[in-house]
Design an enzyme around this catalytic site. Structure first.
Site, PDB file in Angstrom:
ATOM      1  N   LYS A 166       0.849  -1.191   0.000  1.00  0.00           N
ATOM      2  CA  LYS A 166       0.000   0.000   0.000  1.00  0.00           C
ATOM      3  C   LYS A 166       0.884   1.240   0.000  1.00  0.00           C
ATOM      4  O   LYS A 166       1.930   1.274   0.678  1.00  0.00           O
ATOM      5  CB  LYS A 166      -0.887  -0.049   1.253  1.00  0.00           C
ATOM      6  N   SER A 198      -9.251   1.355   3.534  1.00  0.00           N
ATOM      7  CA  SER A 198      -8.498   2.206   2.628  1.00  0.00           C
ATOM      8  C   SER A 198      -7.487   1.439   1.778  1.00  0.00           C
ATOM      9  O   SER A 198      -6.916   1.987   0.840  1.00  0.00           O
ATOM     10  CB  SER A 198      -7.773   3.299   3.424  1.00  0.00           C
ATOM     11  N   SER A 216      -9.353  -0.955   7.635  1.00  0.00           N
ATOM     12  CA  SER A 216      -8.868  -0.734   6.277  1.00  0.00           C
ATOM     13  C   SER A 216      -8.230  -1.939   5.617  1.00  0.00           C
ATOM     14  O   SER A 216      -8.019  -1.939   4.403  1.00  0.00           O
ATOM     15  CB  SER A 216      -7.866   0.427   6.268  1.00  0.00           C
TER      16      SER A 216
END
Length: 586
Positions: free
Chosen positions: A77, A151, A175
């Site tokens: 990420k 996220s 997330s």
């Protein structure tokens, strides 16, 4: 032909058999990236020539079994530093070039993994839906009209599309778990501090976790174990430890009454009920509990002073370049500017109140089984109502880090419209090993695909009678988190007796050098040191413990019998084990 779903276990099997090499795998990955239909998944990728060179270097040295992630492609990420690629946190104006890998990325690379690139996210990891990024909104792989979850949106979609075998995400409010649920993946949310967050852009530094997204519990948990470890560079890092978790006869909390809320998603509710039934069928007991205090605690993450921690992480950037932020993210983070020190203390007091309830809850329950989310939304609906709908997605996830829990998100079937649904197993901090074992069983309908991970200080013991699985005293092992390692057999020179006058009925195992019998079927268990000592101390005469020799030559602590107790006993050696003998009586 390369597997459609890239997995660690699958690729490792191909490497071991000589049926694939990192070179062919990287070429396949590059081909998949080139024809990727979702252009919002990646923010940056390692140049193709560098990936090929790294793969060739690995292949030249030959498969290395000492590196558990040898040749495995992965993604990170883009709020996690990786040398050679910028870190943007999905905000181009914030981007910087890190001088080194984050601690976790460095560990994975040292284990042989190949970083493919950095994935999209809700900006500054502020969101659970995946639409809050100037790089676009990744979509659910099963229906592009729906959100991917966030996220860690790009990380989930990259794994689900077979572009990498696993991906790193972060998880403060859910997330790593929400995008796993929306893309039929596993999401490993470790105990806080188990994986270092050094080299990750903070969301709420005191609550942040690095997470793993993968196709199986075995793959995700392997990555977790490779990446974990105390890191003095991270002030919130904690040394790994293991809290025992019952794997048999466990009690799991389930939603009930008004707290069982699916916002009208009847298909999701039915899938949750089915997951409850499956887990009960795997040896657990479903226990309704009051979720309200956990839901109220969850409100603190965004409705309390913890939103100010998001501002603290990027305060200088917000002061100078707030206009460069996503409007929704900007409104959330700038909303903390009015928070006071008094509110911070009030929030801490409230959290302490809820945290004080957790020992009572864990005294009654071993784990919780919750929906990962109550429902899923279309992208258009999320963009039209970004705060309220996003908040709905966090109903069952936001409390987990605040109350110091570990969690594993597991796929739990598909709705009639083809959209996936997921559930999450939640346990106390440092029950990560046990949670993974239970989640693996649930994910695979009772079939165990993982080898139990036994801490180095746990002690093995052989049981031959009433402590066997399913027998009257087995609970003395399971109640302290004992782990069954498997069925074993003694060496041939042991005789076996049914002792007279014992309640419940118990056997006696005695060695007779020179005797050539069938060997006695037994079970090997492992116990935490304190539980082992307490267990042995409770063993009544004429039984005791000593070393037994197994048919594989190992000598392991085992129940043995004093010879005087054989008076009046019945020899049952010919049955080959206690279970067969008891069955004969029936």
């Amino acid at each position: 032909m390369l597997l459609e779903k890239l997995t660690i276990q699958g690729l490792t099997a191909l490497y071991r058999a000589g049926e694939a090499s990192p070179v062919t795998v990287i070429e396949a990955v590059l081909h998949r990236l080139a024809r990727n239909p979702d252009k919002a998944v990646w923010i940056s990728t390692v140049p193709a020539e560098k990936l090929r060179a790294e793969a060739e270097a690995l292949a030249k040295g030959g498969y290395d079994p000492s590196k558990p992630l040898w040749g495995i492609p992965f993604a990170a990420k883009d709020n996690i530093d990786a040398a050679g690629l910028p870190t943007t946190a999905a905000c181009p104006a914030f981007a910087y070039d890190p001088g080194a890998d984050s601690t976790v990325v460095a560990k994975l690379r040292a284990a042989g993994a190949i970083l493919i690139g950095k994935t999209n996210l809700d900006q500054f990891a502020t969101g659970l839906n995946g639409t809050r990024s100037p790089y676009g909104a990744p979509r659910c792989v099963f229906n592009e009209e729906y959100v991917s979850g966030g996220s860690s949106s790009g990380s989930a979609v990259a794994v689900a599309r077979g572009q990498v075998a696993f991906a790193l995400g972060t998880d403060t409010a859910g997330s790593g778990r929400v995008p796993a649920a929306f893309n039929d993946l596993v999401g490993i949310k470790p105990s806080k501090g188990l994986l270092s967050t050094s080299g990750a852009v903070p969301a709420c530094r005191s609550q942040d976790c690095i997470t793993v997204l993968a196709h199986s519990i075995a793959d995700g948990d392997l990555v977790r174990r490779v990446a974990e470890g105390f890191d003095e560079a991270d002030p919130f890092s904690r040394a790994p430890q293991t809290r025992p978790l019952r794997l048999e006869g466990f009690r799991f909390g389930v939603l009930t009454g008004a707290e069982k809320e699916f916002l009208g998603d009847k298909a999701a509710e039915a899938l949750y009920d089915a997951a409850v039934e499956r887990l009960a069928g795997l040896g657990g007991t479903a226990v309704p509990f009051d979720y309200k205090p956990l839901r109220e605690c969850a409100h603190l993450l965004y409705g309390g002073p913890w939103v100010a921690e998001r501002l603290a992480a990027i305060e200088e950037f917000v002061e100078g370049q707030a206009d460069a932020m996503d409007p929704t993210v900007r409104a959330i983070i700038k909303g903390a500017e009015g928070k006071t020190a008094v509110e911070a203390f009030v929030g801490q007091y409230a959290l302490a109140f809820y945290a004080q309830e957790m020992p009572r809850l864990w005294g009654e329950l071993d784990i919780l089984l919750l929906p990962t989310t109550p429902t899923i939304y279309k992208v258009a609906d999320m963009l039209a109502d970004p705060v309220r709908l996003n908040s709905n997605l966090g109903r069952y996830t936001n409390f987990v880090n605040l109350l110091d829990c570990a969690a594993v998100a597991v796929p739990a079937g598909f709705r009639p419209n083809g959209l996936p649904f997921g559930v999450t197993l939640v346990g106390p901090a440092f029950t990560d090993n046990g949670l993974a074992m239970l989640a693996d069983r649930l994910h695979n309908d009772g079939n165990v695909t993982m080898t139990p991970q036994i801490p180095a200080d746990w002690l093995p013991i052989i049981v031959v009678g009433a402590h066997l699985s399913g027998m009257p005293l087995n609970h003395e092992l399971t109640s302290v988190g004992g782990i069954r390692l498997g069925e074993v057999r003694t060496a041939p020179d042991y005789r076996f007796y049914a002792l007279a006058g014992t309640v419940p009925p118990k056997p006696g195992l005695v060695r007779d050098p020179g005797f050539a019998g069938p060997g006695i079927v037994a079970e090997e268990w492992a116990l935490p040191p304190a539980a082992f000592g307490a267990f042995v101390a409770r063993i009544p005469a004429p039984l005791g413990v000593g070393k037994v020799t197994l048919d594989d030559g190992r000598q392991v602590t085992c129940f043995l019998c004093e010879s005087h107790a054989l008076q009046g006993a019945t020899e049952i050696t010919g049955f080959g084990g206690w279970r067969a003998y008891r069955a004969s009586l029936a």
